[in-house]
Design an enzyme around this catalytic site. Structure first.
Site, PDB file in Angstrom:
ATOM      1  N   CYS A  19    -120.935 -28.964  57.786  1.00 36.38           N
ATOM      2  CA  CYS A  19    -119.694 -29.592  57.331  1.00 36.38           C
ATOM      3  C   CYS A  19    -119.473 -30.863  58.137  1.00 36.38           C
ATOM      4  CB  CYS A  19    -118.541 -28.618  57.540  1.00 36.38           C
ATOM      5  SG  CYS A  19    -116.944 -29.270  57.050  1.00 36.38           S
ATOM      6  N   LEU A  20    -119.064 -31.940  57.464  1.00 38.38           N
ATOM      7  CA  LEU A  20    -118.823 -33.202  58.179  1.00 38.38           C
ATOM      8  C   LEU A  20    -117.657 -33.076  59.155  1.00 38.38           C
ATOM      9  CD1 LEU A  20    -119.397 -35.820  55.323  1.00 38.38           C
ATOM     10  CD2 LEU A  20    -120.956 -35.214  57.197  1.00 38.38           C
ATOM     11  N   HIS A  79    -117.436 -24.389  49.080  1.00 37.25           N
ATOM     12  CA  HIS A  79    -117.181 -24.938  50.413  1.00 37.25           C
ATOM     13  C   HIS A  79    -116.091 -26.018  50.347  1.00 37.25           C
ATOM     14  CE1 HIS A  79    -118.687 -26.525  54.452  1.00 37.25           C
ATOM     15  NE2 HIS A  79    -117.896 -27.472  54.014  1.00 37.25           N
ATOM     16  N   GLU A  80    -116.240 -26.955  49.387  1.00 35.37           N
ATOM     17  CA  GLU A  80    -115.271 -28.060  49.296  1.00 35.37           C
ATOM     18  C   GLU A  80    -113.914 -27.565  48.809  1.00 35.37           C
ATOM     19  OE1 GLU A  80    -116.063 -30.553  50.858  1.00 35.37           O
ATOM     20  OE2 GLU A  80    -118.218 -30.201  50.873  1.00 35.37           O
ATOM     21  N   GLY A 115    -121.023 -33.388  50.328  1.00 35.70           N
ATOM     22  CA  GLY A 115    -119.732 -33.070  49.736  1.00 35.70           C
ATOM     23  C   GLY A 115    -118.619 -33.460  50.689  1.00 35.70           C
ATOM     24  N   HIS A 118    -111.811 -26.243  51.518  1.00 34.35           N
ATOM     25  CA  HIS A 118    -111.092 -27.273  52.288  1.00 34.35           C
ATOM     26  C   HIS A 118    -109.711 -27.521  51.676  1.00 34.35           C
ATOM     27  CE1 HIS A 118    -113.897 -28.563  55.315  1.00 34.35           C
ATOM     28  NE2 HIS A 118    -114.862 -28.804  54.446  1.00 34.35           N
ATOM     29  N   GLN A 146    -110.207 -33.383  54.288  1.00 33.64           N
ATOM     30  CA  GLN A 146    -110.944 -33.811  55.480  1.00 33.64           C
ATOM     31  C   GLN A 146    -110.575 -35.229  55.908  1.00 33.64           C
ATOM     32  OE1 GLN A 146    -114.712 -32.277  53.503  1.00 33.64           O
ATOM     33  NE2 GLN A 146    -115.271 -32.128  55.652  1.00 33.64           N
TER      34      GLN A 146
HETATM   35 NI    NI Z   1    -116.870 -29.131  54.827  1.00 33.17          NI
END
Ligand code: NI
Length: 192
Positions: free
Chosen positions: A108-109, A150-151, A46, A154, A51
């Site tokens: 998370c990236l 989660h996304e 995701g 962000h 981000q």
């Molecule tokens: Ni994330």
């Protein structure tokens, strides 16, 4: 294909609250493509526009980035149970329902190499626009529900480490500082 740079926590861009997309345009579709390209390249499931330091309410999810479900019936069944039907982009997501509880070990990236268990809602119904600007709904359970929360976090300037204790966050902050130093070191070496 365009890869963009993912902000690493605690980059201030990750705290920005994203604005709604007023009209889905070719620019929005290009952003969606870049989100997918960058997510697949970094081996995530995701990614949110926040981000990439683009404060717009756009996120993408693919819980089967390597196409394992075609070879693994158990995983295909699990994806179906979660309500996941394939790679999906959500523009202006809005949560209509959220209930139940699930504990899941998240990564998370924007926080590479770190996973921690976070409690989320176990079931969510989300309405969003697709790349054509049309409204659609997803009814998600399990990892799909987790990924959506989660996304979407962000887009609200929140990262999963915000749910952890200050002590854990401080440890992660040091880890990210070291990672950043290593990366900056590599970048200056390649210039020289
Ligand atoms: Ni994330």
């Amino acid at each position: 294909m365009a890869l963009r740079t993912i902000c690493i926590w605690p980059d201030p861009a990750l705290k920005e609250i994203a604005k709604p997309v007023e009209q889905v345009t070719e620019e929005t579709r290009a952003l969606v493509r870049d989100l997918f390209d960058t997510m697949y390249h970094e081996k995530g499931v995701g990614l949110a526009a926040t981000q990439l330091a683009v404060p717009q309410r756009v996120l993408v999810i693919d819980l089967d980035p390597k196409g394992e479900a075609t070879k693994d019936q158990a995983y295909a069944d699990e994806l179906a149970d979660w309500g996941f039907t394939g790679p999906v982009a959500l523009i202006n997501p809005k949560f209509l329902e959220a209930d139940g509880k699930i504990d899941f070990e998240e990564g998370c990236l924007s926080v590479p190499g770190v996973t921690e268990t976070v409690q989320r809602k176990g079931h969510v119904v989300v309405e969003a626009q697709n790349e054509k600007g049309e409204l659609f709904k997803v009814d998600a359970y399990g990892l799909f529900a987790v990924a959506l929360q989660h996304e979407n976090d962000h887009l609200d300037g929140k990262v999963f480490v915000d749910y952890l204790s200050k002590l854990k966050r401080d440890v992660i902050r040091h880890k990210m500082e070291r990672l950043k130093q290593d990366r900056d070191g590599e970048a200056s070496e390649s210039v020289a």
